[in-house]
Design a protein around this motif. Structure first.
Motif, mmCIF file in Angstrom:
data_model
loop_
_atom_site.group_PDB
_atom_site.id
_atom_site.type_symbol
_atom_site.label_atom_id
_atom_site.label_comp_id
_atom_site.label_asym_id
_atom_site.label_seq_id
_atom_site.Cartn_x
_atom_site.Cartn_y
_atom_site.Cartn_z
ATOM 1 N N TYR A 59 0.823 -1.206 0.000
ATOM 2 C CA TYR A 59 0.000 0.000 0.000
ATOM 3 C C TYR A 59 0.864 1.266 0.000
ATOM 4 N N PRO A 60 0.301 2.381 -0.436
ATOM 5 C CA PRO A 60 1.065 3.639 -0.460
ATOM 6 C C PRO A 60 1.544 4.026 0.938
ATOM 7 N N GLY A 61 2.802 4.381 1.028
ATOM 8 C CA GLY A 61 3.365 4.833 2.299
ATOM 9 C C GLY A 61 3.882 3.728 3.192
ATOM 10 N N THR A 91 11.448 1.671 3.282
ATOM 11 C CA THR A 91 10.135 1.552 2.648
ATOM 12 C C THR A 91 9.877 0.099 2.266
ATOM 13 N N THR A 173 -5.372 -2.992 2.821
ATOM 14 C CA THR A 173 -3.939 -2.718 2.797
ATOM 15 C C THR A 173 -3.094 -3.980 2.886
ATOM 16 N N GLN A 198 -0.034 5.606 7.778
ATOM 17 C CA GLN A 198 0.857 5.627 6.622
ATOM 18 C C GLN A 198 0.094 5.881 5.327
ATOM 19 N N VAL A 199 -1.044 5.214 5.159
ATOM 20 C CA VAL A 199 -1.831 5.385 3.933
ATOM 21 C C VAL A 199 -2.404 6.796 3.858
ATOM 22 N N THR A 201 -1.282 9.638 5.157
ATOM 23 C CA THR A 201 -0.285 10.667 4.851
ATOM 24 C C THR A 201 0.228 10.544 3.415
ATOM 25 N N ALA A 202 0.204 9.335 2.854
ATOM 26 C CA ALA A 202 0.667 9.148 1.478
ATOM 27 C C ALA A 202 -0.421 9.500 0.463
ATOM 28 N N THR A 203 -1.676 9.323 0.839
ATOM 29 C CA THR A 203 -2.788 9.504 -0.101
ATOM 30 C C THR A 203 -3.268 10.949 -0.164
ATOM 31 N N ASN A 340 4.383 10.716 9.078
ATOM 32 C CA ASN A 340 4.982 11.876 8.419
ATOM 33 C C ASN A 340 3.959 13.002 8.335
ATOM 34 N N TYR A 342 1.327 13.712 10.196
ATOM 35 C CA TYR A 342 -0.018 13.141 10.226
ATOM 36 C C TYR A 342 -1.086 14.190 10.542
#
Length: 545
Positions: A59-61, A91, A173, A198-199, A201-203, A340, A342
């Motif tokens: 998944y992203p992040g 990562t 995820t 994580q998802v 903050t990446a999305t 990151n 958040y």
């Protein structure tokens, strides 16, 4: 697929050992048993290649929140010298690349059959062998069964009314397909645990709109994923002997020295100074265990840490109503999270926070999700970041049967048990990696610790001609009692958390970890070995029952 054809040492068996899983645990188990002890080993994994949880969680992040230099095996100095990383944390692609390198370096793939799920394993008392059944219809026999099923791999997908009517795409995820593009999409994320953070903050930067469906507000500190220069990495590699000695004798095995100073007796000014330094440094486990020694055990210390983070939320989040929704009401006593920026995410115009504890999800509609208030969020993609049926989930879902046909499902119906986090009563020659009531730590050092103990136990059996071992009921129950006693000395049981199974509806709250640290855990299992395995029954027969 070329599966090894070496002769087995076990008379009448297809293999000496079957290892389930090709993550950190399974790979090391195959290496120890095959490369070092000369056993004929067959490995299985339902994925198409090595990686375990890191194969599925794309998944992203996605990244580890353990620092790069200690999120790896310690046993092979050549691999340590060759290690590559650019930032403090690895990562998912970097971790998967590392695990592929390990598999190549140790020639592990030739023992594996991939794209093959193990549906069940039954112990045959007449032959003293495990019959291992796969979804391809194959059944093989082995003297030893070693499971590296993963601590966090049995995906948890909540059931919602109308979910089949949703016209968009639903993802989890823990089983992320390739080629997913979230850019310019209306995305809904259900879940705000470690993965959810994580998802989210990446999305947020790429989605047309992001709606976060939050049930529990979380304490999240910065991750601090800073670049690592060549000199720092070289120094870490040069100091690995001392680093691993510290890690394996520490509490959480994250590579930092845990604090010995209590927050309870520190002045407010000192607490503020220490917490602020940790906030700037980054790291969830560091904030909980590297600042003060009593955050997980003292209400006063816990309140101080919680209040500091709550203060940061008010400073960062511009909308006071959103900040209030993001402010936790319970203890700071779950898996310590980091992310990151958040809280900054919720200052974005394209992000909506839905408090589904106050206004629960009523149903999925063809176009999105409707809350009980009637408010509907239109979505193109819904992501379940709802975690896992942790620790015991895969064991009770698999058809595992020990002596007399007893199932693991029945054995653990009142909650997972397990001796030393590795064995269970009535399941001879059955060894779990990261089974229930193992250490609550950075996982690779715990995995190495357990695999080495398992391999040593099997080696002793082979040398002495022992056909089977299993723990006594008394030893198992005493160990579970010890884990419960230690957990109750902390604040963790007082918070609703997956650590005790609270994320699974209907699942009984149960202790699942040994929380006294990896150093104490290593001493405890070493004592079992040094005392001659007196807590294990050797070559149990019907007359001994």
């Amino acid at each position: 697929m070329n599966i090894q054809t070496e002769n087995t040492k076990t008379v009448g068996a297809d293999f000496d050992a079957v290892v389930i899983g090709a993550g950190f645990g399974g790979l090391y188990a195959v290496h120890k048993l095959r490369n070092e002890q000369g056993l004929n080993v067959r490995g299985y994994d339902s994925a198409s290649d090595v990686g375990g949880t890191w194969w599925w969680n794309r998944y992203p992040g996605a990244l580890s929140d353990t620092e790069s230099y200690v999120y790896r095996y310690s046993f092979d100095k050549e691999l340590l010298r060759k290690g590559r990383w650019k930032t403090r944390y690895l990562t998912q692609p970097e971790i998967l690349e590392y695990m592929n390198e390990v598999a190549d370096h140790l020639d592990l793939r030739r023992s594996y059959k991939f794209d093959t799920k193990v549906d069940g394993a039954h112990y045959n008392e007449k032959t003293g062998l495990w019959n291992v059944i796969t979804d391809s219809g194959e059944t093989v026999t082995a003297k030893y069964l070693v499971t590296g099923l993963g601590l966090l791999s049995a995906t948890n997908v909540p059931k919602f009314k109308g979910i089949d009517d949703f016209k968009g795409r639903i993802l989890h995820t823990g089983a992320w397909p390739e080629g997913v593009d979230l850019s310019n999409k209306r995305v809904g994320i259900i879940g705000t645990g470690s993965t959810g953070v994580q998802v989210i903050t990446a999305t947020a930067p790429i989605a047309k709109h992001l709606t976060v469906f939050q049930r529990s507000a979380q304490y999240v500190v910065p991750i601090g994923n800073t670049p690592q220069d060549d000199a720092t990495i070289a120094e870490q590699k040069a100091n690995y002997d001392n680093i691993w000695n510290q890690v394996k004798n520490s509490v959480v095995a994250f590579g930092f020295e845990e604090s010995a100073e209590p927050a309870e007796t520190a002045s407010p000014e000192e607490r503020e100074r220490v917490f602020e330094a940790a906030w700037q440094r980054g790291g969830g486990f560091y904030f909980m265990f590297g600042t003060f020694c009593d955050i997980a055990t003292s209400q006063v210390a816990n309140d101080a840490a919680a209040d500091f983070i709550k203060g940061k939320i008010k400073q960062i989040v511009k909308d006071p109503k959103v900040a209030e929704k993001l402010t936790p009401k319970d203890l700071y006593a779950k898996r310590p999270l980091c992310g990151n920026n958040y809280y900054e995410v919720y200052n974005r115009d394209n992000v909506t926070l839905a408090d589904v504890k106050a206004d629960p999800i009523a149903e999925f509609t063809p176009n999105g999700i409707r809350l009980e208030s009637g408010e509907e969020h239109e979505l193109d993609i819904v992501i379940f970041a709802t975690g896992f049926d942790a620790v015991d989930g895969n064991y009770v879902k698999m058809d595992l049967r020990g002596r007399g046909g007893v199932t693991m499902r029945d054995t653990w119906k009142e909650g997972p048990l397990g001796y030393l986090g590795m064995m269970e009563v009535d399941f001879p020659n059955f060894f779990m990696i990261l089974g229930p009531n193992g250490p609550f730590t950075n996982l690779p050092p715990s995995i190495e610790t357990q695999v080495e103990w398992i391999a040593d136990t099997i080696c002793a059996m082979e040398k002495e001609g022992v056909q089977s071992v299993e723990p006594t009921v008394e030893a198992r129950d005493a160990w579970v009692g010890t884990c419960r006693e230690i957990a109750d000395m902390t604040l963790f049981p007082k918070a609703e958390s997956w650590i005790f199974g609270a994320n699974i509806p209907g699942k009984k709250n149960a202790v699942m970890f040994y929380m006294a640290g990896i150093g104490n855990y290593r001493n405890a299992i070493s004592a079992v070995k040094e005392e001659g395995y007196t807590s294990l029954i050797r070559d149990r027969t019907a007359e001994k029952v």
